[in-house]
Design a protein around this motif. Structure first.
Motif, short mmCIF file in Angstrom:
data_model
loop_
_atom_site.label_atom_id
_atom_site.label_comp_id
_atom_site.label_asym_id
_atom_site.label_seq_id
_atom_site.Cartn_x
_atom_site.Cartn_y
_atom_site.Cartn_z
N SER A 17 3.89 -3.45 11.92
CA SER A 17 3.61 -3.47 10.49
C SER A 17 2.15 -3.13 10.20
O SER A 17 1.86 -2.31 9.33
CB SER A 17 3.95 -4.84 9.91
OG SER A 17 3.65 -4.90 8.53
N LEU A 18 1.21 -3.76 10.91
CA LEU A 18 -0.20 -3.51 10.64
C LEU A 18 -0.55 -2.06 10.93
O LEU A 18 -1.29 -1.42 10.18
CB LEU A 18 -1.07 -4.45 11.47
CG LEU A 18 -2.60 -4.25 11.29
CD1 LEU A 18 -2.98 -4.43 9.81
CD2 LEU A 18 -3.37 -5.21 12.17
N LEU A 24 -0.71 4.46 6.60
CA LEU A 24 -0.53 4.79 5.19
C LEU A 24 -1.87 4.75 4.47
O LEU A 24 -2.17 5.61 3.65
CB LEU A 24 0.44 3.81 4.53
CG LEU A 24 0.59 3.97 3.02
CD1 LEU A 24 1.17 5.33 2.67
CD2 LEU A 24 1.46 2.87 2.44
N LEU A 25 -2.66 3.75 4.76
CA LEU A 25 -3.94 3.60 4.07
C LEU A 25 -4.83 4.80 4.32
O LEU A 25 -5.43 5.36 3.40
CB LEU A 25 -4.63 2.33 4.56
CG LEU A 25 -5.94 1.98 3.85
CD1 LEU A 25 -5.66 1.62 2.41
CD2 LEU A 25 -6.63 0.84 4.55
N LEU A 26 -4.92 5.23 5.57
CA LEU A 26 -5.78 6.37 5.89
C LEU A 26 -5.30 7.64 5.19
O LEU A 26 -6.10 8.46 4.76
CB LEU A 26 -5.79 6.60 7.41
CG LEU A 26 -6.78 5.75 8.20
CD1 LEU A 26 -6.63 6.03 9.68
CD2 LEU A 26 -8.20 6.02 7.76
N PRO A 67 -4.25 -2.58 0.85
CA PRO A 67 -3.45 -3.32 -0.14
C PRO A 67 -2.45 -4.24 0.55
O PRO A 67 -2.18 -4.09 1.74
CB PRO A 67 -2.73 -2.19 -0.89
CG PRO A 67 -2.57 -1.11 0.14
CD PRO A 67 -3.80 -1.19 1.01
N ASP A 68 -1.89 -5.19 -0.22
CA ASP A 68 -0.84 -6.01 0.37
C ASP A 68 0.48 -5.24 0.31
O ASP A 68 0.55 -4.13 -0.21
CB ASP A 68 -0.74 -7.37 -0.34
CG ASP A 68 -0.39 -7.24 -1.82
OD1 ASP A 68 0.41 -6.34 -2.18
OD2 ASP A 68 -0.91 -8.03 -2.61
N GLU A 69 1.54 -5.84 0.82
CA GLU A 69 2.81 -5.13 0.96
C GLU A 69 3.46 -4.80 -0.37
O GLU A 69 4.29 -3.89 -0.45
CB GLU A 69 3.78 -5.95 1.82
CG GLU A 69 3.49 -5.93 3.29
CD GLU A 69 4.73 -5.67 4.12
OE1 GLU A 69 5.83 -6.02 3.66
OE2 GLU A 69 4.60 -5.11 5.21
N LEU A 157 3.69 -0.66 0.63
CA LEU A 157 3.73 -0.77 2.08
C LEU A 157 5.04 -1.37 2.58
O LEU A 157 5.52 -1.01 3.66
CB LEU A 157 2.55 -1.62 2.56
CG LEU A 157 1.19 -0.92 2.46
CD1 LEU A 157 0.07 -1.92 2.62
CD2 LEU A 157 1.07 0.17 3.50
N ALA A 158 5.63 -2.29 1.81
CA ALA A 158 6.89 -2.90 2.24
C ALA A 158 7.98 -1.85 2.40
O ALA A 158 8.77 -1.89 3.35
CB ALA A 158 7.33 -3.96 1.23
#
Length: 306
Positions: A17-18, A24-26, A67-69, A157-158
């Motif tokens: 998950s991390l 995704l963040l990058l 961000p959070d999920e 992200l979820a």
């Protein structure tokens, strides 16, 4: 001299998950052109790079904005843009006579099916047992409409985690296969969050998102556009539940004459669909009428599309 390499063990962690969040963040959430680079993201996240290297420094800067999920990070496309973005995946090229697509798996609705129970009764015994198991699972389903000028409700992200987990499970065959599946998952996530329709979001008893089913109605056809689920969803018969619910709602709706599960990625999946009454048609536009408006929350939206 230090030899840079990929830490292969990280590719097969039970819980990635991390790592998926970081990827995704990058790619997405920083919003700067130099971050729109999949290979650089993979190198930064999975590579054994020096701490003072540019990719690692970029990753550390991006992690500060993680961000959070549940935070929506998608672009707010207009409803017209979303409808246009949906046409290619729906096979519009064939019903417009531009080019031929792959066969689609269709369930044609007629007077034989007045309720979803009629459809279930028509299935082989093994399929009936599977549907019964799917309906007995302990998950919740929420309908999330995709609206214009707002981020898609699954641009988070979820949902990204479900898409990548789904592709890795289906496509991964070693390290190279994992990277191919990761790339495919990112592409599919970007695609589904640009389109229109509705999302059926599946959560387990702990509230974790385990699957998303993306559905679109246009004209007289209900389309199961995309389905992505993690390993828990695969073990909980979620895909079968989503098909059951799509058939149920289509039978109960006014004017739907066909349910379309689209093309299949393999002969085995085509065979699976056929066991549930979804037969593959080369000339599928003759059986699934997509001419007319897109539908939202039970009503058509007048538009300029064919």
């Amino acid at each position: 001299m230090r030899e840079d390499s990929i830490d292969f063990d990280l590719l097969f962690l039970p819980n990635r998950s991390l790592k998926m969040r970081q990827c995704l963040l990058l790619i997405k959430s920083v919003g700067e052109p130099e971050y729109n680079n999949l290979m650089l993201a993979i190198a930064a996240i999975f590579g054994n790079l020096p701490l003072d290297s540019v990719p690692i420094q970029m990753l550390e800067a991006a992690m500060l904005k993680l961000p959070d999920e549940e935070t929506l990070v998608g672009d707010p496309f207009s409803i017209e843009e979303r409808e246009y973005n949906s046409l290619g995946a729906m096979g519009a090229g064939q019903w417009m006579g531009q080019y031929k697509t792959r066969p689609h798996a269709l369930l044609k609705l007629n007077s034989t099916f007045t309720t979803v129970d009629d459809w279930v009764k028509s299935l082989p015994r093994g399929c009936k047992r599977t549907i019964k198991k799917a309906l007995a699972q302990n998950f919740t389903v929420t309908t999330l409409p995709i609206l214009g000028d707002e981020p898609a409700p699954h641009s988070k992200l979820a949902a990204f985690r479900c898409v990548v987990a789904h592709e890795v499970r289906l496509l991964s065959y070693g390290v190279e296969g994992f990277l191919d599946a990761l790339s495919e998952g990112i592409s599919r996530y970007i695609g589904t969050t640009r389109m229109t329709g509705e999302i059926r979001e599946y959560r387990n008893k702990d509230g974790k998102v385990i699957a998303i089913a993306h559905e679109v109605r246009k004209g007289k056809t209900a389309r199961g556009q995309w389905f992505y689920g993690d390993d828990e969803a695969a073990e909980s018969y979620v895909w079968f539940h989503s098909v059951y619910e799509l058939v149920r709602r289509s039978i109960e709706a006014d004017g739907i004459t066909a349910v379309d599960l689209g093309p299949s990625g393999s002969d085995a999946f085509s065979e699976l669909k056929s066991r549930y009454g979804f037969l593959s048609y080369d000339d599928w536009p003759d059986h699934a009428d997509y001419h007319g408006d897109f539908w939202y929350q039970g009503a058509p939206r007048k538009n300029s599309w064919f």
